[in-house]
Write a protein that holds these residues in place. Structure first.
Motif, PDB file in Angstrom:
ATOM      1  N   ASP A  78      29.117  55.472  32.671  1.00 36.74           N
ATOM      2  CA  ASP A  78      29.965  56.324  33.568  1.00 36.74           C
ATOM      3  C   ASP A  78      30.497  55.041  34.382  1.00 36.74           C
ATOM      4  N   ILE A  79      31.547  54.646  33.465  1.00 35.57           N
ATOM      5  CA  ILE A  79      31.782  53.432  34.331  1.00 35.57           C
ATOM      6  C   ILE A  79      32.607  53.334  35.456  1.00 35.57           C
TER       7      ILE A  79
ATOM      8  N   ARG B  81      28.773  46.889  39.139  1.00 35.96           N
ATOM      9  CA  ARG B  81      29.391  45.788  39.026  1.00 35.96           C
ATOM     10  C   ARG B  81      31.293  45.748  38.958  1.00 35.96           C
ATOM     11  N   GLY B  82      31.231  47.419  38.478  1.00 39.37           N
ATOM     12  CA  GLY B  82      32.775  48.621  38.698  1.00 39.37           C
ATOM     13  C   GLY B  82      33.041  48.009  36.784  1.00 39.37           C
TER      14      GLY B  82
ATOM     15  N   ILE C   2      41.044  48.076  35.483  1.00 40.78           N
ATOM     16  CA  ILE C   2      40.328  47.904  34.411  1.00 40.78           C
ATOM     17  C   ILE C   2      42.549  46.666  34.009  1.00 40.78           C
ATOM     18  N   SER C   3      42.992  47.415  33.713  1.00 38.71           N
ATOM     19  CA  SER C   3      44.433  47.251  33.345  1.00 38.71           C
ATOM     20  C   SER C   3      44.818  45.623  34.053  1.00 38.71           C
ATOM     21  N   MET C   4      44.123  45.719  35.420  1.00 44.12           N
ATOM     22  CA  MET C   4      44.621  45.039  35.992  1.00 44.12           C
ATOM     23  C   MET C   4      44.021  43.774  36.393  1.00 44.12           C
ATOM     24  N   THR C   5      42.750  43.753  35.247  1.00 44.12           N
ATOM     25  CA  THR C   5      42.095  42.535  35.190  1.00 44.12           C
ATOM     26  C   THR C   5      42.653  41.732  33.474  1.00 44.12           C
ATOM     27  N   PHE C   6      42.614  42.521  32.731  1.00 41.51           N
ATOM     28  CA  PHE C   6      43.975  42.135  31.481  1.00 41.51           C
ATOM     29  C   PHE C   6      44.391  41.357  31.534  1.00 41.51           C
ATOM     30  N   ARG C   7      45.941  42.505  32.290  1.00 42.20           N
ATOM     31  CA  ARG C   7      47.153  41.916  32.313  1.00 42.20           C
ATOM     32  C   ARG C   7      46.713  40.870  33.265  1.00 42.20           C
TER      33      ARG C   7
ATOM     34  N   GLU D  15      35.087  40.323  34.949  1.00 44.23           N
ATOM     35  CA  GLU D  15      34.518  40.407  36.322  1.00 44.23           C
ATOM     36  C   GLU D  15      35.661  40.628  37.174  1.00 44.23           C
ATOM     37  N   TYR D  16      34.946  41.497  38.319  1.00 39.05           N
ATOM     38  CA  TYR D  16      35.932  42.210  39.288  1.00 39.05           C
ATOM     39  C   TYR D  16      35.591  41.843  40.505  1.00 39.05           C
TER      40      TYR D  16
END
Length: 630
Positions: free
Chosen positions: A603-604, A594-595, A53-58, A461-462
């Motif tokens: 339940d992400i 999709r994660g 999650i943090s990787m996508t935002f950063r 999306e990841y």
């Protein structure tokens, strides 16, 4: 599962790396670095600050910021946690290795360099780069690379999302080289979660890149320690008796974990003496089974085999890990590719008492009618209830369930994303359509009054795939201005995409144990589950040797699908066993919508899949049930 107590005095003279896990995520308790830096027996402090999650935002921050902008794409919480510990780290000559640099390790390193100087220390700060592979990925896409998804095996050209950044998972060699060149603090971006432990052990014991057995042990140690208190009682299914109500055990301040790694690779998992929690064969087994993909655990430096691992309770809060086997690393590493997914929002209604299904149906019909043709603008639109009403409830709270209307769309205005910019109140929007039917709605109609969630926010999306290690520009940047290239592994091994998967070859008939009790599986079965992108792993294990045959005979892939019921997506499920741990492990492929970054589920992270399965009723042999529940 060997739980005998064995002395370790014969190893007392051996030089042992003592490494402490001080963070399992950006939100973890800040006290860890400050407290563990006071212990002069600890050689290395390491921590995990970033997630998918943090990787996508950063990554989005880095990819979209303007030249010279001050927006920093790293985890500032590390700075806050480090600041009060600096003096003790310098005094005790400790090393620190973290991935908190996220998408901007150089910028973080510069700040840390100033911080240590401001504290009148001479701590030396280096950083590692190369994980950002956005340009390499885009070039490979132009050349026809398909980057098949690890969870679904589908080609990236079916994604319909424009990649904006990509990060490859680096190993620990760069960290080892930083320490060998005199660094005290090493700032990394997206290294694998266990990489700081691998790198620290390589440095401390002077292991070579070809010492696969030792490296594999370090990889397993990193896997066990990187989630901090997950291995000292956190998320533990035996929490009731062993933590919450255990005499003399503090459940409010579970200790951070410490690994003691020997030159052979074998290691002990223990914890802070001054804090609570527990370290047992069961807590270590739970963390070992967490977020794994199969019997082989891949890393950029080494591949570890899990299904021969053995755990020994040597003393209270001391578990020895043996039986790890190491192989060469694969020529590839995992890559996470981020794309901007659009906007998402949600609205909640509270439904009480009778006719819950019918009330949901009324809300759904009215809302869809209000949307009209605009409903085609939504990529995702779900109506999900959470909870159920018992017969003759004792109070109103227990008779109330939550209806969540969740939507995702590429249309920002439709998702009310511009509401704060003065958009007219009659503008078509998701939140308006959900709320406007209240006065013609269901009996007792009550929306959640905080409507901020109905205003769309961006989501990402990841896409997770494999990336060749020889296309990574892995570099160490030293405190004294040198740049050192870190080569890819000289020797690697190609592994099949599909790991070994099997049901038990000789299951015993389930009536072999005599009389049974109909009860939740989790009354005698421990477990842990988690996510890797949209895959969900599920590990289940029992406490006693004589229960093992029953567990492996019961839990086939078919039985798991039966227990999943409506949650079974019909997608592939892999299964393997770790007999020494009395464990059955499942990998539910592409199970999590999709994660974590874009899931429509509560339940992400897949962590509640285990608890759902453990509450399902099965026929438990009475001889096991009578021993007492977990």
């Amino acid at each position: 599962m060997n739980t005998a107590t064995n002395g370790h005095s014969s190893r007392a003279s051996e030089r042992v790396l003592k490494i402490a896990g001080v963070s399992g995520g950006v939100f973890d308790r800040f006290r860890a670095i400050e407290d563990l830096a006071k212990d002069p027996s600890i050689h290395v402090l390491f921590g995990d600050w970033i997630s998918e999650i943090s990787m996508t935002f950063r990554g989005h921050q880095r990819a979209t910021r303007e030249a010279g902008a001050e927006q920093l794409a790293f985890e500032m919480s590390f700075i806050a946690a480090l600041r009060p510990a600096i003096k003790d780290i310098a005094r005790n000559k400790q090393k620190v290795a973290v991935n908190a640099g996220s998408c901007d390790p150089e910028a973080m390193a510069r700040i840390v360099q100033k911080l240590v100087k401001d504290h009148d220390t001479d701590l030396k700060v280096s950083w590692v780069t190369g994980d950002v592979v956005t340009e390499q990925v885009k070039e490979m896409l132009r050349n026809g690379e398909k980057f098949p998804s690890l969870p679904s095996d589908t080609s990236i050209d079916q994604w319909d999302v424009e990649p904006i950044c990509a990060q490859a998972y680096l190993g620990g060699v760069g960290i080892a080289e930083a320490l060998r060149h005199g660094a005290d603090i090493v700032i990394c971006g997206r290294v694998a979660d266990a990489a700081p432990v691998v790198g620290a052990a390589m440095w401390f014991h002077n292991w070579r890149c070809e010492d696969y057995t030792q490296l594999a042990y370090a990889l397993v140690a990193g896997h066990l320690l990187e989630c901090s208190s997950y291995v000292t009682g956190g998320y533990y299914t035996g929490f009731k008796k062993e933590l919450l109500y255990a005499k003399g055990v503090d459940c409010t301040n579970c200790g951070f974990p410490i690994g003691e790694i020997e030159s052979s690779g074998e290691f002990i998992v223990t914890k802070e003496d001054t804090a609570g929690g527990i370290v047992t064969v069961q807590t270590v087994t739970a963390q070992l089974l967490y977020e794994i993909q199969g019997p082989l655990y891949y890393n950029s430096d080494v591949t570890a085999r899990f299904d021969g691992i053995n755990l020994i309770q040597e003393a209270p809060n001391r578990v020895r890990v043996t039986g790890v086997v190491g192989y060469p690393p694969p020529p590839t590493t995992k890559v996470g590719i981020t794309g901007k997914g659009g906007w998402q929002a949600e609205v909640h209604f509270f439904l009480t008492g009778l006719d819950i299904e019918e009330k949901v149906e009324l809300i759904k019909r009215q809302t869809l009618e209000s949307m009209g043709d605009y409903r085609k603008e939504f990529q995702t639109l779900t109506f999900n209830t959470t909870g159920s009403v018992p017969v003759n409830p004792r109070n109103q709270s227990s008779a109330t369930v939550d209806l969540r209307i969740f939507a995702q769309s590429l249309n920002a205005d439709l998702m009310s994303a511009g509401a704060h910019k003065g958009v007219a109140p009659d503008t078509p929007s998701f939140g308006k359509w959900c709320i406007e039917n209240c006065l013609q709605g269901y009996p007792g109609g009550t929306p959640a009054m905080d409507m901020r969630q109905s205003i769309g926010k961006p989501f990402f999306e990841y896409w997770v795939a494999l990336f060749p290690q020889d296309k990574i520009n892995h570099e160490l940047h030293t405190f004294d201005g040198k740049t050192i290239s870190i080569p890819p592994p000289m020797k690697s091994q190609i592994y099949p995409r599909q790991q070994e998967s099997y049901d038990t070859s000789n299951p015993r008939p389930l009536d072999s144990w005599g009389e049974t009790v109909r009860a939740p599986l989790g009354h005698i079965v421990h477990g842990r589950s988690g996510d890797k992108s949209s895959d969900c792993n599920l590990g289940l294990f029992v406490r006693h040797a004589d229960e093992w045959d029953w567990l492996r005979s019961l839990l086939s892939v078919g039985k798991l699908r039966e227990l999943l019921e409506d949650e079974d997506t019909g997608k592939k499920i892999d299964r393997f066993e770790i007999s020494a741990l009395y464990a059955v492990h499942f990998l539910l492929k592409d199970h999590l919508d999709r994660g974590a970054n874009s899931s429509s589920s509560y339940d992400i992270l897949g962590k509640n899949v285990c608890e759902y399965i453990r509450c399902k009723l099965v026929d438990i042999p009475k001889v096991f049930y009578d021993r007492g529940t977990i």
